[in-house]
Design a protein around this motif. Sequence first.
Motif, PDB file in Angstrom:
ATOM      1  N   GLU A  47       5.265  -0.980  11.040  1.00 20.63           N
ATOM      2  CA  GLU A  47       4.834  -0.684  12.370  1.00 20.63           C
ATOM      3  C   GLU A  47       3.142  -0.617  12.573  1.00 20.63           C
ATOM      4  OE1 GLU A  47       4.282  -1.169  15.561  1.00 20.63           O
ATOM      5  OE2 GLU A  47       6.107   0.098  16.229  1.00 20.63           O
ATOM      6  N   LEU A  48       2.603  -1.648  12.729  1.00 16.89           N
ATOM      7  CA  LEU A  48       1.061  -1.517  12.972  1.00 16.89           C
ATOM      8  C   LEU A  48       1.002  -1.553  14.547  1.00 16.89           C
ATOM      9  CD1 LEU A  48       0.060  -3.822  10.047  1.00 16.89           C
ATOM     10  CD2 LEU A  48       0.552  -1.261  10.165  1.00 16.89           C
ATOM     11  N   GLY A  49       1.750  -1.362  15.205  1.00 17.45           N
ATOM     12  CA  GLY A  49       1.493  -1.790  17.087  1.00 17.45           C
ATOM     13  C   GLY A  49       1.123  -0.380  17.423  1.00 17.45           C
ATOM     14  N   MET A  50       1.896   0.718  17.626  1.00 20.22           N
ATOM     15  CA  MET A  50       1.365   1.883  18.310  1.00 20.22           C
ATOM     16  C   MET A  50       0.579   2.725  17.351  1.00 20.22           C
ATOM     17  SD  MET A  50       3.902   4.372  20.226  1.00 20.22           S
ATOM     18  CE  MET A  50       3.369   5.820  21.173  1.00 20.22           C
ATOM     19  N   GLY A  51      -0.221   3.410  17.923  1.00 18.89           N
ATOM     20  CA  GLY A  51      -1.283   4.355  17.372  1.00 18.89           C
ATOM     21  C   GLY A  51      -0.878   5.654  17.284  1.00 18.89           C
ATOM     22  N   ASN A  52       0.459   5.735  16.455  1.00 16.34           N
ATOM     23  CA  ASN A  52       1.156   7.031  16.403  1.00 16.34           C
ATOM     24  C   ASN A  52       1.152   7.771  15.242  1.00 16.34           C
ATOM     25  OD1 ASN A  52       2.823   9.371  17.009  1.00 16.34           O
ATOM     26  ND2 ASN A  52       4.795   7.840  17.436  1.00 16.34           N
ATOM     27  N   PRO A  53       0.261   8.762  14.972  1.00 16.52           N
ATOM     28  CA  PRO A  53      -0.136   9.265  13.673  1.00 16.52           C
ATOM     29  C   PRO A  53       1.203   9.911  12.961  1.00 16.52           C
ATOM     30  CG  PRO A  53      -1.418  10.435  15.366  1.00 16.52           C
ATOM     31  CD  PRO A  53      -0.462   9.505  16.069  1.00 16.52           C
ATOM     32  N   THR A  54       1.300   9.556  11.842  1.00 17.50           N
ATOM     33  CA  THR A  54       2.288   9.781  10.631  1.00 17.50           C
ATOM     34  C   THR A  54       1.924  11.074   9.836  1.00 17.50           C
ATOM     35  OG1 THR A  54       1.366   8.065   9.342  1.00 17.50           O
ATOM     36  CG2 THR A  54       3.117   7.429  10.594  1.00 17.50           C
ATOM     37  N   ASP A  55       0.847  11.501   9.939  1.00 17.74           N
ATOM     38  CA  ASP A  55       0.528  12.708   9.359  1.00 17.74           C
ATOM     39  C   ASP A  55       0.708  14.152   9.977  1.00 17.74           C
ATOM     40  OD1 ASP A  55      -0.752  11.147   6.971  1.00 17.74           O
ATOM     41  OD2 ASP A  55      -2.046  10.698   8.352  1.00 17.74           O
ATOM     42  N   PRO A  56       1.158  15.235   9.423  1.00 22.09           N
ATOM     43  CA  PRO A  56       1.572  16.278  10.009  1.00 22.09           C
ATOM     44  C   PRO A  56       0.021  17.054  10.146  1.00 22.09           C
ATOM     45  CG  PRO A  56       1.791  16.594   7.712  1.00 22.09           C
ATOM     46  CD  PRO A  56       1.599  15.127   7.779  1.00 22.09           C
ATOM     47  N   PRO A  57       0.201  18.056  11.279  1.00 17.13           N
ATOM     48  CA  PRO A  57      -0.889  19.048  11.299  1.00 17.13           C
ATOM     49  C   PRO A  57      -1.056  20.016  10.272  1.00 17.13           C
ATOM     50  CG  PRO A  57       0.423  19.098  13.368  1.00 17.13           C
ATOM     51  CD  PRO A  57       1.410  17.985  12.187  1.00 17.13           C
ATOM     52  N   GLU A  58      -2.064  20.634  10.243  1.00 19.62           N
ATOM     53  CA  GLU A  58      -2.232  21.773   9.251  1.00 19.62           C
ATOM     54  C   GLU A  58      -1.191  22.734   8.972  1.00 19.62           C
ATOM     55  OE1 GLU A  58      -4.989  21.826   6.468  1.00 19.62           O
ATOM     56  OE2 GLU A  58      -4.465  19.714   7.017  1.00 19.62           O
ATOM     57  N   SER A  89     -13.038  -7.382  10.293  1.00 16.54           N
ATOM     58  CA  SER A  89     -13.321  -6.687  11.745  1.00 16.54           C
ATOM     59  C   SER A  89     -13.386  -5.504  11.598  1.00 16.54           C
ATOM     60  CB  SER A  89     -12.398  -7.443  12.595  1.00 16.54           C
ATOM     61  OG  SER A  89     -12.485  -8.651  12.668  1.00 16.54           O
ATOM     62  N   ARG A  90     -13.745  -4.785  10.325  1.00 16.73           N
ATOM     63  CA  ARG A  90     -13.488  -3.343  10.113  1.00 16.73           C
ATOM     64  C   ARG A  90     -14.159  -2.530  11.243  1.00 16.73           C
ATOM     65  NH1 ARG A  90     -13.789  -2.647   4.263  1.00 16.73           N
ATOM     66  NH2 ARG A  90     -13.252  -5.234   4.440  1.00 16.73           N
ATOM     67  N   PRO A  91     -13.579  -1.600  11.963  1.00 14.12           N
ATOM     68  CA  PRO A  91     -14.449  -0.785  12.948  1.00 14.12           C
ATOM     69  C   PRO A  91     -15.026   0.532  12.390  1.00 14.12           C
ATOM     70  CG  PRO A  91     -12.062  -0.087  12.668  1.00 14.12           C
ATOM     71  CD  PRO A  91     -12.176  -1.401  11.849  1.00 14.12           C
ATOM     72  N   LYS A  92     -15.998   0.965  13.134  1.00 11.69           N
ATOM     73  CA  LYS A  92     -16.861   2.320  12.701  1.00 11.69           C
ATOM     74  C   LYS A  92     -16.004   3.313  13.137  1.00 11.69           C
ATOM     75  CE  LYS A  92     -21.456   0.283  12.938  1.00 11.69           C
ATOM     76  NZ  LYS A  92     -22.992   0.334  13.378  1.00 11.69           N
ATOM     77  N   ALA A  93     -14.966   3.351  13.991  1.00 13.10           N
ATOM     78  CA  ALA A  93     -14.302   4.543  14.508  1.00 13.10           C
ATOM     79  C   ALA A  93     -12.971   4.183  14.936  1.00 13.10           C
ATOM     80  CB  ALA A  93     -15.117   5.165  15.610  1.00 13.10           C
ATOM     81  N   GLY A  94     -12.150   4.968  15.435  1.00 14.81           N
ATOM     82  CA  GLY A  94     -10.925   4.735  15.838  1.00 14.81           C
ATOM     83  C   GLY A  94      -9.697   4.556  14.924  1.00 14.81           C
ATOM     84  N   MET A  95      -8.557   4.405  15.388  1.00 16.80           N
ATOM     85  CA  MET A  95      -7.338   4.153  14.598  1.00 16.80           C
ATOM     86  C   MET A  95      -6.664   2.771  14.411  1.00 16.80           C
ATOM     87  SD  MET A  95      -5.075   7.544  16.015  1.00 16.80           S
ATOM     88  CE  MET A  95      -3.716   7.090  14.921  1.00 16.80           C
ATOM     89  N   PHE A  96      -7.510   1.769  15.134  1.00 14.85           N
ATOM     90  CA  PHE A  96      -7.188   0.426  15.016  1.00 14.85           C
ATOM     91  C   PHE A  96      -8.201  -0.691  14.508  1.00 14.85           C
ATOM     92  CE2 PHE A  96      -5.438   2.783  18.612  1.00 14.85           C
ATOM     93  CZ  PHE A  96      -4.155   2.687  18.692  1.00 14.85           C
ATOM     94  N   VAL A  97      -7.637  -1.755  14.043  1.00 15.74           N
ATOM     95  CA  VAL A  97      -8.572  -2.807  13.858  1.00 15.74           C
ATOM     96  C   VAL A  97      -8.151  -3.925  14.829  1.00 15.74           C
ATOM     97  CG1 VAL A  97      -8.767  -4.626  12.089  1.00 15.74           C
ATOM     98  CG2 VAL A  97      -8.340  -2.420  11.237  1.00 15.74           C
ATOM     99  N   MET A 117      -4.272  -3.786  15.231  1.00 13.17           N
ATOM    100  CA  MET A 117      -3.536  -3.129  14.248  1.00 13.17           C
ATOM    101  C   MET A 117      -3.764  -1.852  13.937  1.00 13.17           C
ATOM    102  SD  MET A 117      -4.115  -6.610  12.056  1.00 13.17           S
ATOM    103  CE  MET A 117      -2.383  -6.771  11.008  1.00 13.17           C
ATOM    104  N   SER A 118      -2.820  -0.915  14.103  1.00  8.47           N
ATOM    105  CA  SER A 118      -3.003   0.487  13.825  1.00  8.47           C
ATOM    106  C   SER A 118      -3.311   0.868  12.200  1.00  8.47           C
ATOM    107  CB  SER A 118      -1.795   1.399  14.559  1.00  8.47           C
ATOM    108  OG  SER A 118      -0.773   1.209  13.685  1.00  8.47           O
ATOM    109  N   LEU A 119      -3.535   2.147  12.181  1.00  9.10           N
ATOM    110  CA  LEU A 119      -4.082   2.651  10.605  1.00  9.10           C
ATOM    111  C   LEU A 119      -3.129   3.766  10.422  1.00  9.10           C
ATOM    112  CD1 LEU A 119      -7.834   2.268  10.705  1.00  9.10           C
ATOM    113  CD2 LEU A 119      -6.245   0.562   9.698  1.00  9.10           C
ATOM    114  N   VAL A 120      -1.852   3.817  10.974  1.00  6.09           N
ATOM    115  CA  VAL A 120      -1.145   4.862  10.881  1.00  6.09           C
ATOM    116  C   VAL A 120      -0.466   5.001   9.498  1.00  6.09           C
ATOM    117  CG1 VAL A 120      -1.014   5.747  13.118  1.00  6.09           C
ATOM    118  CG2 VAL A 120       0.835   4.153  12.244  1.00  6.09           C
TER     119      VAL A 120
END
Length: 413
Positions: free
Chosen positions: A51-62, A333-341, A386-389
Amino acid sequence: MTDENRPSSYEPKNDFQIQVAQRVTRLPPYLFGRINKRIHQKRTAGDDVIELGMGNPTDPPEELVIEKLVEAARDPRNHRYSKSNGIGNLRKEVGAKYFKKYGVRLDTDEEVIVCLGSKEGFSHMCLAMMGPGDTAIVPAPYFPVHVYAIALASGNVIQLDVTDHDRFLKNIAYTCETLYPKPKLLCLCYPHNPSSVVVEQAFFDEVVKLAKKYGFMVISDFAYADVAFDGYKPPSFLASKGAIDVGVEFTTMSKGYNMAGWRVGFCCGNREMVSALATIKGYYDYGMFQAIQVAAIMALRHTDAAVEAQSVIYQSRRDALCDGLARLGWEDSRPKAGMFVWQPIPEPWRSRMSTMDFAMMLLEEGNVAVSPGSGFGPAGEGFLRMSLVENEERLRQAVRQIKACLKEAETRY
């Protein structure tokens, strides 16, 4: 007539019709619905869809944030109704972050409000600011809520191309000079979702000048404030001189803090706009679960290093994905910020099929789900978001599956 006396062929007439509000019928079909439905079907059938569609973080909080949530949830006092504008100590922490990171001083009683995620806050702010006949300017391509929250508030939308800063500013001025009535609101989103376009502080300086000249309000959606790469530091709209006179800024703990499901967002800035949002929220909700607010205080106070480390993780994922696509001959097309390409579809595929069809082909035959750029308006046609999650190995696997999918498809096109 009783049931016993009715003829056997009797069928009750049902002429009653449900008539939903025009604000609902004005909304177009949800373009991602087709993809989301197919992802569910394929996973139910046992397919491993990346799944590279939704920018839904897969990492947990601290862990300390989770522990604080558990502790606060055990306090009976936190289960009462909360204040709709957020508890005072959380608003103070938001103010402290703005001063520390951007040099912006905020009156946390009048210029900060807690939202149930920035999306809810943005939507209700539009309801507070917009009405029938009012017009807002939004960037194109657009993040869907920036258009549809305005539509739900009965406002009209003008989309302006966001890819060139100078042209965007000139188009704002031209629109204000030629449109009557003039636009009431300008929506900004930097780092931009979906295109990943970024700006420097001087851009916001010019926006403030235009807002004061033409009399429009500004909403800055600063959702990706905490996720940036290669030394780039996203500027805050509120750090520009006079910005607090004309607008507000929304931030969130969903991205850098990995708290997407917690729904913690903030609106800061112009006190009249914040007050209007507070009025709307006072009618709609009783505020956020107080235990979450207590845990959010812990996150803001003690996890700066973890937020910075999360950006490093996203940067590594960005490089893994972009390096892999570049080896396939795709544009870097690598971005400078955000969770998406924000990735242009390469030729000859861009000429052969629509963006939606290309995305569906990757899903059906490659088991890789992406967001078609057309889901973000006409300006997104020809692009994929394409999301980076996913982790680096999963991203590399996605590239391998895309390669195999397109190689197989070449025999049919």
